[in-house]
Design a protein around this motif. Structure first.
Motif, short mmCIF file in Angstrom:
data_model
loop_
_atom_site.label_atom_id
_atom_site.label_comp_id
_atom_site.label_asym_id
_atom_site.label_seq_id
_atom_site.Cartn_x
_atom_site.Cartn_y
_atom_site.Cartn_z
N MET A 28 0.78 -1.18 -0.11
CA MET A 28 0.00 0.03 -0.12
C MET A 28 0.67 1.21 -0.12
SD MET A 28 -3.30 -1.01 0.18
CE MET A 28 -4.11 0.41 0.71
N THR A 29 0.98 2.29 -0.87
CA THR A 29 1.61 3.29 -1.01
C THR A 29 0.72 4.36 -1.75
OG1 THR A 29 3.69 3.99 -1.82
CG2 THR A 29 2.90 2.39 -3.47
N ASN A 30 1.35 5.57 -1.58
CA ASN A 30 0.43 6.68 -2.32
C ASN A 30 1.26 7.17 -3.49
OD1 ASN A 30 2.55 7.69 -0.15
ND2 ASN A 30 1.82 9.71 -0.80
N THR A 31 0.91 7.07 -4.68
CA THR A 31 1.55 7.35 -5.79
C THR A 31 1.23 8.59 -6.47
OG1 THR A 31 0.15 5.87 -6.96
CG2 THR A 31 2.28 5.20 -6.22
N GLY A 32 0.46 9.41 -5.90
CA GLY A 32 -0.34 10.82 -6.41
C GLY A 32 -0.10 11.68 -5.37
N HIS B 255 -6.41 3.20 -14.77
CA HIS B 255 -7.06 1.70 -14.26
C HIS B 255 -8.46 1.68 -14.47
CE1 HIS B 255 -6.52 -2.15 -11.89
NE2 HIS B 255 -6.84 -2.25 -13.10
N ILE B 256 -9.14 2.93 -13.93
CA ILE B 256 -10.44 3.11 -13.84
C ILE B 256 -11.24 3.21 -15.05
CG2 ILE B 256 -12.42 4.81 -12.97
CD1 ILE B 256 -10.74 5.31 -10.52
N ALA B 257 -10.42 3.97 -15.97
CA ALA B 257 -10.91 4.21 -17.33
C ALA B 257 -10.99 2.82 -17.97
CB ALA B 257 -10.13 5.15 -17.96
N LEU B 258 -9.93 2.19 -17.92
CA LEU B 258 -9.89 0.57 -18.57
C LEU B 258 -11.09 0.00 -18.04
CD1 LEU B 258 -6.09 0.06 -18.65
CD2 LEU B 258 -7.66 0.45 -20.70
N SER B 259 -11.33 0.13 -16.78
CA SER B 259 -12.57 -0.99 -16.16
C SER B 259 -13.72 -0.40 -17.08
CB SER B 259 -12.51 -0.83 -14.74
OG SER B 259 -12.96 0.62 -14.51
N LEU B 260 -14.14 0.88 -17.25
CA LEU B 260 -15.20 1.35 -17.78
C LEU B 260 -15.14 0.78 -19.37
CD1 LEU B 260 -15.51 5.10 -16.49
CD2 LEU B 260 -16.83 3.06 -15.87
N ALA B 261 -13.93 0.75 -19.95
CA ALA B 261 -13.98 0.48 -21.33
C ALA B 261 -14.18 -1.17 -21.53
CB ALA B 261 -12.39 0.73 -21.85
N VAL B 262 -13.85 -1.87 -20.39
CA VAL B 262 -14.09 -3.10 -20.64
C VAL B 262 -15.70 -3.36 -20.23
CG1 VAL B 262 -13.49 -5.57 -19.59
CG2 VAL B 262 -11.70 -3.89 -19.93
N ARG B 263 -15.95 -2.92 -19.26
CA ARG B 263 -17.57 -3.01 -18.91
C ARG B 263 -18.50 -2.56 -20.00
NH1 ARG B 263 -16.23 -6.88 -15.84
NH2 ARG B 263 -15.90 -6.67 -13.68
N PHE C 2 -0.38 8.56 -19.58
CA PHE C 2 0.61 9.36 -20.09
C PHE C 2 0.86 10.35 -19.36
CE2 PHE C 2 -0.13 8.00 -24.66
CZ PHE C 2 0.16 6.65 -24.49
N ALA C 3 -0.11 10.86 -18.58
CA ALA C 3 0.11 11.80 -17.43
C ALA C 3 0.44 11.40 -16.06
CB ALA C 3 -1.31 12.94 -17.36
N ALA C 4 0.51 10.07 -16.15
CA ALA C 4 1.22 9.19 -14.99
C ALA C 4 0.07 9.29 -13.72
CB ALA C 4 2.19 9.99 -14.24
N PHE C 5 -1.38 9.33 -14.14
CA PHE C 5 -2.47 9.14 -13.16
C PHE C 5 -2.86 7.64 -13.40
CE2 PHE C 5 -2.63 13.56 -13.87
CZ PHE C 5 -2.84 14.22 -12.66
N GLN C 6 -2.17 6.83 -12.58
CA GLN C 6 -2.11 5.34 -12.91
C GLN C 6 -3.46 4.96 -12.41
OE1 GLN C 6 0.27 3.82 -14.01
NE2 GLN C 6 2.14 5.02 -13.86
N ASN C 7 -4.08 5.31 -11.24
CA ASN C 7 -5.50 4.69 -11.03
C ASN C 7 -6.55 5.19 -11.91
OD1 ASN C 7 -4.37 3.30 -8.56
ND2 ASN C 7 -4.16 5.30 -7.53
N MET C 8 -6.54 6.71 -12.02
CA MET C 8 -7.40 7.17 -13.27
C MET C 8 -7.48 6.49 -14.34
SD MET C 8 -7.52 11.35 -12.60
CE MET C 8 -8.75 11.48 -13.65
N CYS D 3 -2.72 -3.96 -16.06
CA CYS D 3 -2.65 -4.82 -14.85
C CYS D 3 -1.48 -5.35 -14.32
CB CYS D 3 -4.14 -5.92 -15.08
SG CYS D 3 -5.59 -5.07 -15.17
N MET D 4 -0.78 -6.00 -15.21
CA MET D 4 0.63 -6.54 -15.02
C MET D 4 1.27 -5.70 -14.63
SD MET D 4 1.17 -9.60 -17.96
CE MET D 4 0.78 -8.29 -19.39
N LYS D 5 1.23 -4.63 -14.84
CA LYS D 5 2.27 -3.38 -14.60
C LYS D 5 2.06 -2.79 -13.14
CE LYS D 5 1.49 0.87 -15.79
NZ LYS D 5 1.63 2.33 -16.48
N LEU D 6 0.52 -2.87 -12.71
CA LEU D 6 0.26 -2.53 -11.39
C LEU D 6 0.02 -3.75 -10.53
CD1 LEU D 6 -2.57 0.07 -12.36
CD2 LEU D 6 -0.07 0.53 -11.81
N GLY D 7 0.14 -4.77 -10.94
CA GLY D 7 0.13 -6.10 -10.17
C GLY D 7 -1.41 -6.41 -9.62
#
Length: 746
Positions: free
Chosen positions: A119-123, A327-335, A319-325, A373-377
């Motif tokens: 658990m770490t803060n990356t933003g 990941h969320i956008a990809l989840s919306l894309a998949v759903r 590309f702007a390094a907002f990793q969690n945003m 997902c592999m990059k973020l584990g």
């Protein structure tokens, strides 16, 4: 919102329910005498240490009880097919308490032991998020824990994190975390004046840039259909066009690369600390924001365009390094893609061009989501096993119907061939990744230590198993057509670690050169990340066993692939402009550079150490070149210089230098950072030790039954209170728990 840092004058919080060794509560309520010497904070820190020790003793007792309960359960059989599972964050039952460690080494899910994460803060916010064992952040945590132990100085994870806009702002809109309560920061429907947007002529410039840059590597749009759609948005001459989420997000991602190119060509020098509102990585944020507002209305009835917008939104935030945003956008894309059936074979009554476009969109999304997902584990959303959609075609007919006019490469290869082999590469990487992490509990039972790094025999068996599942990646490399391979001089081979110089062929279209480079660079990134878990840092536990040959070989392979990647980058950035403004390749180089640094900390005297050290210098050159386009890369160059100083210092000690003479550079030296001002006189010389995984064992007064590799609790590695320079005390005070999982200077 809780702050990560409280007032320097705030006393250490009481630890309710905890008692000292004498059975009495630690004394925390007495006020210092007016006649006492200045700087009473050291007394506060000492009392906080007592409380912390009591808390850790209680935590250890609880963990021992939990371990004893687990030992009574039947172990998972190592024979037969593995139980399927995905990497998942710790469950609520195993999530650390707010004031406990930030690393969850093992999580028991059902009957299986799952490799935990960090658990770490990356933003910009102090709030923490979870990253799995395959992530760079997990590796950074392991490396920082080791550095904290070796140098007797706290190395928080964010010391080796990039100074990106995500560290400055809470969102790409340039909102600060402390502005979250403001009404205008929450209202996504807030209008923006038309003057803030580009003119039609300027929009056309960035749209043309998209077709020349990203489009050949991200074939999710039909160029001719898009241009018809764009023309349909026109209104009266001189008036703004009608809004379109797809047009807006295409312009936004194009502005990221376009403004980076403009920054590189400008006369203004970009300072290393400049990651503010003018940073190219968040250029086009007004278009990104309007796209998100328009997409909100499509959630109940998504279309193919909705999925395309979510994919491009994920690109923008990545590309702007907002990793969690991202990941969320990809989840919306998949759903959304599931809702419109993209994961299934397209209906036969659709035109062939539409069928192929749907296949390309689905499989591009699958590859993108799998990489992240592999990059973020983290767990996968897009399930390839439940997909009935065929892989996209790449023949001449499919290329003609795709709506773009690119020259055919050969009889059997077109501009779409890259998409197919990019997807196949990610498929192979995901198969290896899943097979490897699914088998964790088959090799590590939890009976020895806290994580597999505590059991060298299990780690060696695990390394041997990885060797048996790497074949899909080797087969993929052999299958790539020559037209998609970057040539080598002499007898050098593409997709190898022979470090042979690459040859950039003359009179080859830039889009094809990029396709070749992106394929090979991604291959090295994938191999690096799969081998990296076997880079094991020396232990502080004297009874630990040396690593096995296969484990050491895998660690060297991780470094070799990062060296190969760095050599390619160095040649490209010093001889071409092909990757100027491309943020994802920059992130690949950052991943590789930290892997190189970690390897040298772990194995400073290995046979390949000289070539790895040379590659670190090359990576600094690469970062300086990328830094001409965006400030984050200049920060990466600075961080790598600092790590190189520490690497050289430790290497000299291991080679037998006098530890009293080999003193770290002073913090006031402009070539170093102020975080590195301590003396490392406690580290023994190499003549006193045998270089195995017991390197530096016993060199520190750390009476704890944890190895450096598995501790993860950086707060346990407090620097000594005595004999600390005054300037260190002012700027590097240890962090004291505030009771909410956050820490502030004591």
């Amino acid at each position: 919102m809780n702050s990560a840092f409280g007032s320097p004058e705030a006393p250490a919080p009481k630890s309710e329910g905890r008692r000292g060794e004498g059975g009495e509560k630690p004394e925390t309520s007495k006020l210092p005498s007016f006649e006492a010497p200045l700087r009473p904070k050291r007394q506060q820190v000492a009392r906080a240490c007592d409380s912390e020790i009591d808390r850790l003793k209680q935590k250890i007792k609880e963990l021992e009880e939990q371990l004893e309960r687990e030992r009574t359960k039947p172990l998972v059989s190592t024979s037969g097919p593995p139980q399927p599972f995905a990497l998942t964050p710790p469950s609520s039952d195993s999530t650390p308490a707010p004031d406990s460690v930030g690393v969850s080494h093992n999580v028991v899910g059902g009957s299986q032991l799952v490799w935990g994460g960090v658990m770490t803060n990356t933003g910009q916010s102090s709030r923490k998020t979870w990253y799995g064992p395959s992530s760079l952040f997990y590796f950074i945590n392991r490396m920082n824990t080791y550095l904290s132990a070796i140098f007797q100085q706290l190395h928080p994870d964010d010391l080796i994190q990039l100074k990106s806009v995500a560290k400055t702002f809470a969102t790409p809109d340039c909102n600060l975390a402390e502005d979250e309560d403001k009404e205008d920061a929450k209202d996504a429907s807030q209008t923006v004046s038309n003057e803030a947007y580009l003119t039609p002529t300027q929009e056309e410039y960035f749209l043309n840039l998209y077709w020349q840059s990203y489009h050949p590597a991200l074939a999710i749009l039909d160029e001719s259909e898009f241009k018809r759609h764009y023309r349909s948005l026109a209104t009266k001459p001189g008036q703004p066009r009608k809004p379109s989420p797809l047009v807006d997000i295409v312009i936004a991602v194009s502005m990221q690369v376009g403004m980076a190119v403009a920054q590189r060509n400008s006369s203004r020098v970009l300072p290393a600390t400049e990651v503010g509102k003018d940073d190219p990585s968040i250029a086009g944020r007004l278009y990104y924001r309007r796209c998100q507002r328009l997409l909100y209305n499509e959630q109940e009835a998504p279309t193919l365009m909705t999925v395309q917008c979510h994919i491009l939104s994920a690109m923008y935030t990545c590309f702007a390094a907002f990793q969690n945003m991202c990941h969320i956008a990809l989840s919306l894309a998949v759903r959304s893609s599931h809702m419109i059936g993209l994961h299934t074979e397209p209906p036969a009554d659709l035109p062939i061009a539409t069928q192929e476009l749907r296949r390309r969109v689905w499989w591009t999304l699958y590859a993108f989501e799998s990489k992240v997902c592999m990059k973020l584990g983290r767990p996968f959303y897009a399930d390839g096993d439940l997909t009935s959609c065929d892989l996209p075609a790449h023949d001449q007919e499919a290329a003609i119907l795709a709506g773009s006019d690119f020259t055919s490469l050969s009889e059997n290869a077109t501009w779409l061939t890259y998409t197919l082999y990019h997807v196949k590469l990610v498929q192979a990487a995901r198969r290896v990744h899943t097979a490897f992490y699914d088998r964790y509990s088959n090799f590590y039972s939890g009976n020895t230590g806290q994580v597999i790094y505590d059991d060298s025999a299990a780690l060696e068996r695990y390394a041997e198993y990885l060797s048996t599942v790497m074949k899909p990646l080797d087969d993929w490399a052999e299958s790539v057509p020559d037209v998609l391979k970057t040539k080598r001089s002499g007898d050098g081979r593409p997709f190898s670690t022979d470090r042979s110089p690459i040859v950039m062929e003359q009179f080859i279209p830039p889009w094809l050169q990029r396709q070749r480079l992106l394929l090979e660079l991604l291959y090295h990134v994938v191999k690096t990340n799969l081998y990296r878990p076997f880079i094991c840092f020396p232990s502080t536990v004297t009874e630990s066993q040396p690593l096995g040959d296969i484990c050491l070989s895998h660690a060297a392979s991780a470094a070799e692939h990062s060296v190969a990647l760095t050599h390619i980058f160095h040649h490209v950035v010093t001889n071409t402009d092909l990757l100027v403004g491309w943020h994802e390749p920059f992130q690949w180089q950052w991943n590789g550079a930290l892997t190189l640094a970690g390897y040298l900390f772990a194995c400073p005297t290995s046979d390949i150490a000289p070539s790895v050290r040379e590659a670190i210098d090359l990576s600094i050159v690469v970062f300086e070149d990328f830094g001409r386009s965006f400030g984050t890369s200049l920060g990466a160059a600075t961080l790598m210089r600092d790590l190189a100083i520490k690497i050289d210092f430790l290497a000299e000690l291991v080679r037998g230098s006098n530890p009293q003479a080999a003193v770290l550079p002073n913090a006031q030296d402009p070539a170093t950072t102020d975080q590195f001002a301590t003396q490392a006189e406690v580290v023994p010389s190499a003549s006193d030790i045998t270089f195995t995984q017991d390197l530096f064992a016993g060199s520190m007064d750390m009476n704890m039954a944890y190895t450096v590799d598995n501790s993860g609790d950086l707060d346990m590695l407090w620097p000594p209170i005595e004999n600390v320079p005054d300037q260190w005390w002012v700027y590097n005070q240890p962090l004291v728990p505030n009771g909410f999982g956050e820490r502030f200077p004591g």
